[in-house]
Design an enzyme around this catalytic site. Structure first.
Site, PDB file in Angstrom:
ATOM      1  N   SER A 147      14.716  -0.051   2.952  1.00 33.01           N
ATOM      2  CA  SER A 147      13.413   0.230   3.577  1.00 33.01           C
ATOM      3  C   SER A 147      12.185  -0.851   2.944  1.00 33.01           C
ATOM      4  O   SER A 147      12.298  -0.656   2.359  1.00 33.01           O
ATOM      5  CB  SER A 147      13.111   1.399   4.329  1.00 33.01           C
ATOM      6  OG  SER A 147      13.012   2.207   3.286  1.00 33.01           O
ATOM      7  N   TYR A 183       7.081  13.415  -5.796  1.00 38.25           N
ATOM      8  CA  TYR A 183       6.723  12.645  -6.786  1.00 38.25           C
ATOM      9  C   TYR A 183       8.128  13.093  -8.194  1.00 38.25           C
ATOM     10  O   TYR A 183       8.233  14.596  -8.426  1.00 38.25           O
ATOM     11  CB  TYR A 183       5.611  13.710  -7.883  1.00 38.25           C
ATOM     12  CG  TYR A 183       4.338  12.716  -7.211  1.00 38.25           C
ATOM     13  CD1 TYR A 183       3.305  11.615  -7.691  1.00 38.25           C
ATOM     14  CD2 TYR A 183       4.230  12.115  -6.027  1.00 38.25           C
ATOM     15  CE1 TYR A 183       2.782  11.018  -7.794  1.00 38.25           C
ATOM     16  CE2 TYR A 183       2.959  12.127  -5.529  1.00 38.25           C
ATOM     17  CZ  TYR A 183       2.261  11.733  -6.624  1.00 38.25           C
ATOM     18  OH  TYR A 183       0.821   9.817  -6.148  1.00 38.25           O
ATOM     19  N   HIS A 212      14.433   2.111  -0.859  1.00 39.60           N
ATOM     20  CA  HIS A 212      12.728   1.876  -0.609  1.00 39.60           C
ATOM     21  C   HIS A 212      11.512   0.919  -1.526  1.00 39.60           C
ATOM     22  O   HIS A 212      11.568   1.937  -2.516  1.00 39.60           O
ATOM     23  CB  HIS A 212      11.404   2.845  -0.180  1.00 39.60           C
ATOM     24  CG  HIS A 212      10.908   2.887   0.680  1.00 39.60           C
ATOM     25  ND1 HIS A 212      10.500   2.456   1.849  1.00 39.60           N
ATOM     26  CD2 HIS A 212       9.322   3.180  -0.120  1.00 39.60           C
ATOM     27  CE1 HIS A 212       9.110   2.320   2.250  1.00 39.60           C
ATOM     28  NE2 HIS A 212       8.812   2.364   1.465  1.00 39.60           N
ATOM     29  N   ARG A 255       4.805  -8.971  -1.893  1.00 40.74           N
ATOM     30  CA  ARG A 255       5.486 -10.017  -2.489  1.00 40.74           C
ATOM     31  C   ARG A 255       6.989 -10.412  -2.808  1.00 40.74           C
ATOM     32  O   ARG A 255       7.496  -9.602  -3.097  1.00 40.74           O
ATOM     33  CB  ARG A 255       5.004 -10.137  -4.036  1.00 40.74           C
ATOM     34  CG  ARG A 255       3.420 -10.502  -4.162  1.00 40.74           C
ATOM     35  CD  ARG A 255       2.344 -11.310  -4.670  1.00 40.74           C
ATOM     36  NE  ARG A 255       1.408 -11.345  -4.081  1.00 40.74           N
ATOM     37  CZ  ARG A 255       0.959 -12.388  -4.812  1.00 40.74           C
ATOM     38  NH1 ARG A 255       1.147 -13.601  -3.991  1.00 40.74           N
ATOM     39  NH2 ARG A 255      -0.624 -12.470  -4.642  1.00 40.74           N
ATOM     40  N   ALA A 272      -7.280  19.801   5.159  1.00 38.00           N
ATOM     41  CA  ALA A 272      -6.755  20.026   4.045  1.00 38.00           C
ATOM     42  C   ALA A 272      -6.166  19.510   2.996  1.00 38.00           C
ATOM     43  O   ALA A 272      -5.814  19.798   1.746  1.00 38.00           O
ATOM     44  CB  ALA A 272      -7.565  21.325   3.550  1.00 38.00           C
TER      45      ALA A 272
END
Length: 288
Positions: free
Chosen positions: A7, A139, A259, A265, A117
């Site tokens: 992807s 992360y 991914h 680019r 929030a």
């Protein structure tokens, strides 16, 4: 070893030149048959309309499954859900739901007084509509706002439990970083797919700044290698080799999806895919 599902991430253009670059990127990479492509959303909602236009245009003209980024930043709950409704009306079925970066000129995210929030609240609301498959960010190294990696993993579990079906990681430079994170997520009971995010290094100076800003570790060997490659005019060659080796290590470790953050680019991403054995499908009728 089977070829992975792939992807791509694009960002919406803000100038005429950038528009040409986006469409060149999509045209170059679409023949590789990605399972989906995503379009980013500027900090503070600065590209809200541009993102919507890019998402709908790519879907209509290239037949790709497009996931729209959507964030909580500087918008009320109603405004955010209105945006989601316009995507649903346009036939968009996937959203990458994110808290979002702090607006330019500020250091930390602050929720709108009438807004969501957190990303968890956003995911819960979007899941409640029943209109979308939801992807979220992850992360593999500590988020700048997280106390530690355990907190990072716990927050990802909350997002999955809120209704997300998969996660896409921030970029990293060594496969072991991803494997450690994947193992920690599995130990925490996260069974949703976690897709590694790959950053082909268009510019080492730019990639280094990006890594420092988002907390991505920079191995000394990599910094030394790119410093020498830039000096010798071999930066693109090294970038292709490094990213291809990283992807190969991930695939050998059981990863099935990759991914790519293309930065609009396309050629480096395309060359990496080619090196991994991912090539455009050719109809026999076209070559008869």
């Amino acid at each position: 070893m089977a070829a992975p599902r792939i992807s791509f991430e694009f960002f919406p253009p803000q100038t005429l030149d950038a528009s040409f670059r986006l469409w060149e990127t999509v045209q170059t990479l679409a023949p590789l048959k990605p399972s989906f492509v995503s379009v980013t959303y500027g900090a503070g909602g600065t590209t809200r309309k541009l993102t919507h236009d890019a998402v709908t245009t790519i879907g209509a003209n290239f037949g790709l499954n497009v996931a729209a980024h959507l964030t909580c930043v500087e918008a009320t709950r109603d405004e955010t859900l209105d945006i989601a409704r316009t995507y649903a009306e346009a036939g968009v079925t996937e959203i990458v739901a994110l808290r979002g970066d702090a607006p330019k000129g500020t250091e930390r995210f602050t929720a709108h007084e009438d807004g969501f929030a957190s990303s968890v609240e956003l995911i819960e609301a979007l899941a409640g509509t029943g209109n979308f498959t939801l992807r979220v960010g992850a992360y593999p190294e500590a988020h700048p706002d997280a106390a530690d990696m355990a907190a990072n993993v716990a927050w990802l579990k909350r997002k999955i439990d809120a209704g997300a079906s998969s996660a896409i990681t921030q970029f990293f430079f060594e496969a072991e970083t991803f494997f450690r994170f994947r193992d920690a997520c599995a130990a925490a009971g996260i069974d949703a797919p976690i897709i590694p995010g790959i950053l082909p290094v268009i510019s080492w100076a730019g990639a280094r700044r990006f890594a420092e800003r988002c907390g991505t570790s920079i191995p000394q060997w990599l910094d030394d290698a790119f410093t020498a490659a830039v000096r010798d005019g071999r930066e693109e060659l090294l970038a292709t080799a490094v990213a291809t080796e990283l992807c190969d290590d991930l695939l050998r470790g059981g990863v099935e999806d990759l991914h790519f953050y293309t930065l609009n680019r396309p050629h480096l991403t395309r060359d990496i895919c080619f090196a991994l054995g991912i090539v455009p499908e050719v109809s026999l009728q076209n070559v008869a």
